[in-house]
Write an enzyme that holds these catalytic residues in place. Structure first.
Site, PDB file in Angstrom:
ATOM      1  N   TYR A   1     -16.067  -3.102   2.397  1.00  0.00           N
ATOM      2  CA  TYR A   1     -16.460  -3.402   3.783  1.00  0.00           C
ATOM      3  C   TYR A   1     -15.228  -3.748   4.622  1.00  0.00           C
ATOM      4  CZ  TYR A   1     -19.465  -5.453   7.463  1.00  0.00           C
ATOM      5  OH  TYR A   1     -20.109  -5.740   8.649  1.00  0.00           O
TER       6      TYR A   1
ATOM      7  N   SER B   1     -16.220  -5.389  12.997  1.00  0.00           N
ATOM      8  CA  SER B   1     -16.644  -6.696  12.480  1.00  0.00           C
ATOM      9  C   SER B   1     -15.433  -7.612  12.554  1.00  0.00           C
ATOM     10  CB  SER B   1     -17.072  -6.527  11.012  1.00  0.00           C
ATOM     11  OG  SER B   1     -17.156  -7.788  10.360  1.00  0.00           O
TER      12      SER B   1
HETATM   13  P1  NAD Z   1     -29.012  -3.607   9.764  1.00  0.00           P
HETATM   14  O1  NAD Z   1     -29.158  -3.470   8.274  1.00  0.00           O
HETATM   15  O2  NAD Z   1     -29.980  -4.416  10.542  1.00  0.00           O
HETATM   16  O3  NAD Z   1     -28.939  -2.172  10.451  1.00  0.00           O
HETATM   17  C1  NAD Z   1     -28.222  -1.124   9.891  1.00  0.00           C
HETATM   18  C2  NAD Z   1     -28.705   0.158  10.522  1.00  0.00           C
HETATM   19  O4  NAD Z   1     -27.978   1.241   9.928  1.00  0.00           O
HETATM   20  C3  NAD Z   1     -30.181   0.443  10.262  1.00  0.00           C
HETATM   21  O5  NAD Z   1     -30.748   1.087  11.378  1.00  0.00           O
HETATM   22  C4  NAD Z   1     -30.138   1.392   9.065  1.00  0.00           C
HETATM   23  O6  NAD Z   1     -31.290   2.225   8.955  1.00  0.00           O
HETATM   24  C5  NAD Z   1     -28.898   2.185   9.422  1.00  0.00           C
HETATM   25  N1  NAD Z   1     -28.311   2.876   8.273  1.00  0.00           N
HETATM   26  C6  NAD Z   1     -27.952   2.384   7.066  1.00  0.00           C
HETATM   27  N2  NAD Z   1     -27.466   3.371   6.299  1.00  0.00           N
HETATM   28  C7  NAD Z   1     -27.528   4.508   7.041  1.00  0.00           C
HETATM   29  C8  NAD Z   1     -27.181   5.863   6.800  1.00  0.00           C
HETATM   30  N3  NAD Z   1     -26.689   6.263   5.622  1.00  0.00           N
HETATM   31  N4  NAD Z   1     -27.399   6.753   7.787  1.00  0.00           N
HETATM   32  C9  NAD Z   1     -27.932   6.389   8.977  1.00  0.00           C
HETATM   33  N5  NAD Z   1     -28.279   5.121   9.265  1.00  0.00           N
HETATM   34  C10 NAD Z   1     -28.073   4.198   8.290  1.00  0.00           C
HETATM   35  O7  NAD Z   1     -27.514  -4.144   9.934  1.00  0.00           O
HETATM   36  P2  NAD Z   1     -26.729  -4.756  11.191  1.00  0.00           P
HETATM   37  O8  NAD Z   1     -26.329  -6.129  10.798  1.00  0.00           O
HETATM   38  O9  NAD Z   1     -27.444  -4.531  12.450  1.00  0.00           O
HETATM   39  O10 NAD Z   1     -25.406  -3.872  11.114  1.00  0.00           O
HETATM   40  C11 NAD Z   1     -25.047  -2.930  12.103  1.00  0.00           C
HETATM   41  C12 NAD Z   1     -23.533  -2.818  12.144  1.00  0.00           C
HETATM   42  O11 NAD Z   1     -22.990  -4.078  12.537  1.00  0.00           O
HETATM   43  C13 NAD Z   1     -22.895  -2.456  10.808  1.00  0.00           C
HETATM   44  O12 NAD Z   1     -21.833  -1.545  11.012  1.00  0.00           O
HETATM   45  C14 NAD Z   1     -22.369  -3.790  10.315  1.00  0.00           C
HETATM   46  O13 NAD Z   1     -21.285  -3.644   9.448  1.00  0.00           O
HETATM   47  C15 NAD Z   1     -21.963  -4.423  11.632  1.00  0.00           C
HETATM   48  N6  NAD Z   1     -21.821  -5.881  11.587  1.00  0.00           N
HETATM   49  C16 NAD Z   1     -22.872  -6.685  11.260  1.00  0.00           C
HETATM   50  C17 NAD Z   1     -22.690  -8.055  11.244  1.00  0.00           C
HETATM   51  C18 NAD Z   1     -23.801  -9.008  10.912  1.00  0.00           C
HETATM   52  O14 NAD Z   1     -23.528 -10.209  10.780  1.00  0.00           O
HETATM   53  N7  NAD Z   1     -25.044  -8.583  10.802  1.00  0.00           N
HETATM   54  C19 NAD Z   1     -21.447  -8.588  11.540  1.00  0.00           C
HETATM   55  C20 NAD Z   1     -20.394  -7.757  11.857  1.00  0.00           C
HETATM   56  C21 NAD Z   1     -20.605  -6.396  11.884  1.00  0.00           C
END
Ligand code: NAD
Length: 256
Positions: free
Chosen positions: A151, A138
């Site tokens: 985080y 991130s």
């Molecule tokens: P999201 O909530 O849409 O997806 C998260 C995914 O992780 C889902 O499939 C969920 O079922 C799975 N998950 C959660 N806990 C779990 C566990 N204990 N075991 C297995 N699977 C699990 O979120 P996202 O925004 O797509 O995030 C995905 C990644 O991207 C994360 O690592 C997040 O930190 C990172 N990220 C997101 C953003 C953003 O703005 N959305 C920005 C930077 C980084």
């Protein structure tokens, strides 16, 4: 480009993970999905791209379940060629109010799970002398925001793990890099939009603009499809000697 290869993407039933899984599938890779919630929808979306798809529901906070998932992936497709450590959760609170159980869960899911999946994936990648490990970090792996202690600590940690993984395999065909998104409008961020809208008694659209305005000069969310194409680049021949980078796709967030 990735025909005959297998990609395992953790946390790929939603958001960024699903976007990356679809981009790799469009290049011909077979996909192992992981994550909670609706599984049949994402499986059908991948299968419609003409590749094989498997699923394992490992809870990424549990090392024994991660081991089981890696064995399942190898049993289905022979070996994991591309590992995308993406599963992640968020919790927002000041340090003195931060529930210790949320701290432990964020470190386990956002950081320690990548260590376990990586250590289990590396032997087969090294034996084949080809592999790609892509850690979804991130902008919070590069800079901080208040009220995101666990985080930010986990994401800085995974950027460090990325560099060590890259160095330990630098003379092989196995690369490791991190992707550092800014705001992406997934369920993880929608919760933060909803919280802002409720706290300030403003509309969802106004809350989105406020969120973007605080951090992202482009005033534009990055999309899971765009992040998927960056993962495809890391898997391409042009990515052969890209090792240990933390590549932000963040509308200018970190450039400020
Ligand atoms: P999201 O909530 O849409 O997806 C998260 C995914 O992780 C889902 O499939 C969920 O079922 C799975 N998950 C959660 N806990 C779990 C566990 N204990 N075991 C297995 N699977 C699990 O979120 P996202 O925004 O797509 O995030 C995905 C990644 O991207 C994360 O690592 C997040 O930190 C990172 N990220 C997101 C953003 C953003 O703005 N959305 C920005 C930077 C980084």
């Amino acid at each position: 480009m990735l025909k005959g290869k297998t990609a395992l993407v953790t946390g790929s039933t939603s958001g960024i993970g699903l976007g990356i899984a679809k981009a790799l599938a469009r290049q011909g890779a077979n996909i192992v999905l992981n994550g909670f919630g609706d599984v049949e929808g994402p499986k059908a979306e991948i299968a419609a791209l003409g590749v094989k798809v498997a699923y394992h529901g490992a809870d990424m906070s549990k090392p024994a379940e991660i081991e089981d998932m890696m064995k399942h992936a190898a049993a289905q497709f022979g070996r994991v060629d591309i590992l995308v450590n993406n599963a992640g959760i968020q919790h927002v609170a000041r340090i003195e109010d931060f529930p210790t159980e949320r701290w432990d869960a964020i470190i386990a899911i956002n950081l320690t799970s990548a260590f376990h999946a990586t250590r289990l994936a590396l032997p087969a990648m090294r034996a084949a002398n080809w592999g790609r490990i892509i850690n979804v970090a991130s902008v919070h792996g590069l800079v901080a925001s208040a009220e995101k202690s666990a985080y930010v600590a986990a994401k800085h940690g995974i950027v460090g793990l990325t560099k060590v993984t890259a160095l330990e395999n630098a003379s092989t065909g196995v690369t490791c890099n991190a992707i550092c998104p800014g705001w992406v409008l997934t369920p993880l961020v929608q919760k933060q939009v909803d919280a802002k809208a409720a706290a300030l008694k403003i509309s969802n659209e106004e809350a989105k603009k406020l969120l973007l305005g605080e951090k992202e000069p482009s005033m534009q969310f990055t999309t899971p499809d765009e992040l998927g194409e960056l993962a495809v680049f890391f898997c391409s021949a042009a990515g052969n000697n890209v090792r240990g980078v933390a590549w932000n796709m963040d509308g200018g967030w970190v450039a400020q």
